[in-house]
Design an enzyme around this catalytic site. Structure first.
Site, PDB file in Angstrom:
ATOM      1  CB  CYS A 104      29.911 -48.486  22.731  1.00 18.41           C
ATOM      2  SG  CYS A 104      31.614 -48.082  22.337  1.00 18.41           S
ATOM      3  CB  CYS A 128      32.030 -51.555  23.082  1.00 21.28           C
ATOM      4  SG  CYS A 128      32.239 -50.114  24.152  1.00 21.28           S
ATOM      5  CB  CYS A 151      28.923 -28.005  14.628  1.00 23.04           C
ATOM      6  SG  CYS A 151      28.920 -27.172  16.219  1.00 23.04           S
ATOM      7  CB  CYS A 182      27.326 -24.604  14.458  1.00 22.68           C
ATOM      8  SG  CYS A 182      29.080 -24.828  14.847  1.00 22.68           S
TER       9      CYS A 182
END
Length: 496
Positions: A56, A59, A397, A400
């Site tokens: 992450c 993180c 997207c 999409c």
């Protein structure tokens, strides 16, 4: 003999079990696991726990600040401990504490967890946990107390009250109790008041930047004091990054002047620094923010404003409380005089929103799916002689992209229907004053004759689209589609 062997075996097992439950320490942070978590929480009254994933990015950005906070608390011999849990390994703990994203921070007080809501810099973390473990405002009974208090806290707010039972002092305490992310001190000691040249019922915010301190002026009430804390705790010109984002967008100032600049190009020194006096003049109304084009993380922000990084240095103004209304200066001149004139026009309500728009393609109506941009939207979508289904999409997207072949099939099916038009619009490059899009894809049906706008909330299958269109948008019990990918959200305020 057998008894002795059994005893030795049991003793060895006990030692092994104890070793497994041992708590390792990494850079001052306790490493929590399924084996030691329960005991760690039981042994410490106050524990802030970070649930993280090694991959992450947020993180990784938090890690050095989290370690710094843990080390500083240890140096002060604070009873507050900081711990971390690798949620990708300790899945049982992540599930037990409903971890849905990274990093998730929870503060345990006598074993009971609450969500952490502070910032992500060491000073913010310390301020938040300190507030949660003590009185709203620390009582400073001597000059030595006050000096140590200011030494321990980079940003601190002190109230100076000869009478701690006065209404003003009570208001100060209420605000101190309400603002978890700030550290408050209070003093009625005459020597302390004299040391800091404060007035009775005075409030001063101490900080390591700009003028080093800000003195509260005006009527001392909760609203004014909260705004004072939020505004004066930020630099006159704030650099946007992961750590400052929550303070920028969570503050009381909702109008932001954004400077898109390159630090490597020397734009800060040349264009931004000379504006500090103007920033001070307008700081109660407009927050000045720099956004660096040198940061890859900021690419989406540039897209949101319809810009590319080659356009820096430049400015935009955004008003968060009115559907993210954006404003663009007419001139490229970045002198203090021109920028101040731009701000005055904005505050006087004389600026028109800047709406993004692409050029209308020559072949916009060549294919079954018609292409809309800002300039032809009204003439097509609001044509009362036809019903128009519009997909508002983003090129990046995922949902999409999945919808595209289905949407093409739908358009092919209705291409000869004189009453129905299937269309799409790239909402990252085209904006409408009357319609604001917050997630992708958003699909709206503009009904013929009355132009009633109906949201499409069925499953995005060919059958459901056909059912919806054949019913003229009047489909009962439509259920919203549940989005599962974070990327489908339009840029949120805390991402800018």
């Amino acid at each position: 003999m057998k008894f002795l062997i059994c005893a030795l075996f049991l003793a060895a097992s006990y030692v092994a079990a104890s070793a497994e439950a041992e708590v390792k320490v990494e850079e001052g942070v306790l490493v929590a696991t399924v084996d030691n978590f329960k005991q760690l929480i039981a042994d410490n009254e106050f524990v802030l726990v970070e649930f993280y994933a090694p991959w992450c990015g947020h993180c990784k950005a938090l890690a050095p600040e989290y370690a710094k906070a843990a080390q500083q608390l240890a140096e002060k011999e604070s009873p507050i401990k900081l711990a971390k849990v690798d949620a990708t390994v300790e899945g049982e703990l992540a599930e037990q504490y409903a971890v849905r994203g990274y990093p998730t921070l929870k503060f345990f007080r006598s074993g009971s967890p609450v969500e952490y809501s502070g910032g992500r810099q060491a000073a913010d973390i310390i301020a938040w946990v300190t507030k949660k473990t003590g009185p709203p405002a620390k009582d400073l009974t001597s000059v030595a107390d006050a000096e140590q208090f200011l030494k321990d806290n980079e940003i601190a707010i002190i109230g100076f009250f000869k009478d701690l039972e006065s209404e003003e002092a009570k208001t100060f305490t209420k605000v101190a109790n309400a603002l978890d992310s700030f550290v408050f001190g209070v003093s009625s000691n005459a020597d302390v008041i004299a040391k800091y040249e404060a007035k009775d019922n005075g409030v001063v915010l101490f900080k390591p930047f700009d003028d080093k301190k800000s003195v509260f002026e005006g009527e001392l009430n909760e609203e004014n004091l909260k705004k004072f804390a939020q505004v004066q705790s930020l630099p006159l010109i704030v650099d946007f990054n992961h750590e400052s984002a929550s303070k920028i967008f969570g503050g009381s100032i909702k109008s932001h002047l954004l400077f898109f600049v390159s630090r490597e190009g020397g734009h800060i020194e040349k264009y931004v620094d000379p504006l500090k006096e103007i920033a001070k003049k307008y700081r109660d109304d407009i927050l000045f923010v720099t956004i660096s084009s040198d940061e890859e993380d900021h690419t989406r922000i540039f897209e949101f404003f319809g810009m590319n990084k080659e356009e820096v240095p430049t400015i935009r103004l955004i008003k968060l409380e009115e559907d993210m209304a954006k404003y663009k200066p007419e001139s490229d001149d970045l002198s203090a005089e021109t920028i101040e004139a731009f701000l005055k026009k904005f505050l006087d309500g004389k600026l028109k929103q800047h709406l993004l728009s692409q050029e209308l393609p020559e072949d916009w109506d060549k294919n079954p799916v018609k292409v809309l941009v800002s300039s032809n939207f009204e003439s097509v979508a609001l044509d009362k002689s036809k019903s128009v289904l519009v997909e508002f999409y983003a090129p990046w997207c995922g949902h999409c992209k999945q919808l595209a072949p289905i949407y093409d099939q739908l358009a092919e099916k209705y291409k000869d229907n004189e009453d129905i038009v299937i269309a799409k619009m790239d909402s990252t490059a085209n904006e409408l004053e009357s319609i604001k899009i917050s997630s992708f894809p958003t699909i709206k049906y503009f009904r013929k004759e009355d132009n009633k706008v109906i949201d499409f909330n069925l499953d995005r299958t060919l059958d459901d689209f056909v059912k919806f269109l054949d019913a003229n948008g009047e489909v009962a019990d439509s259920e919203p589609v549940e989005e599962t990918e974070e990327e489908e959200e339009a840029p949120k305020k805390d991402e800018l």
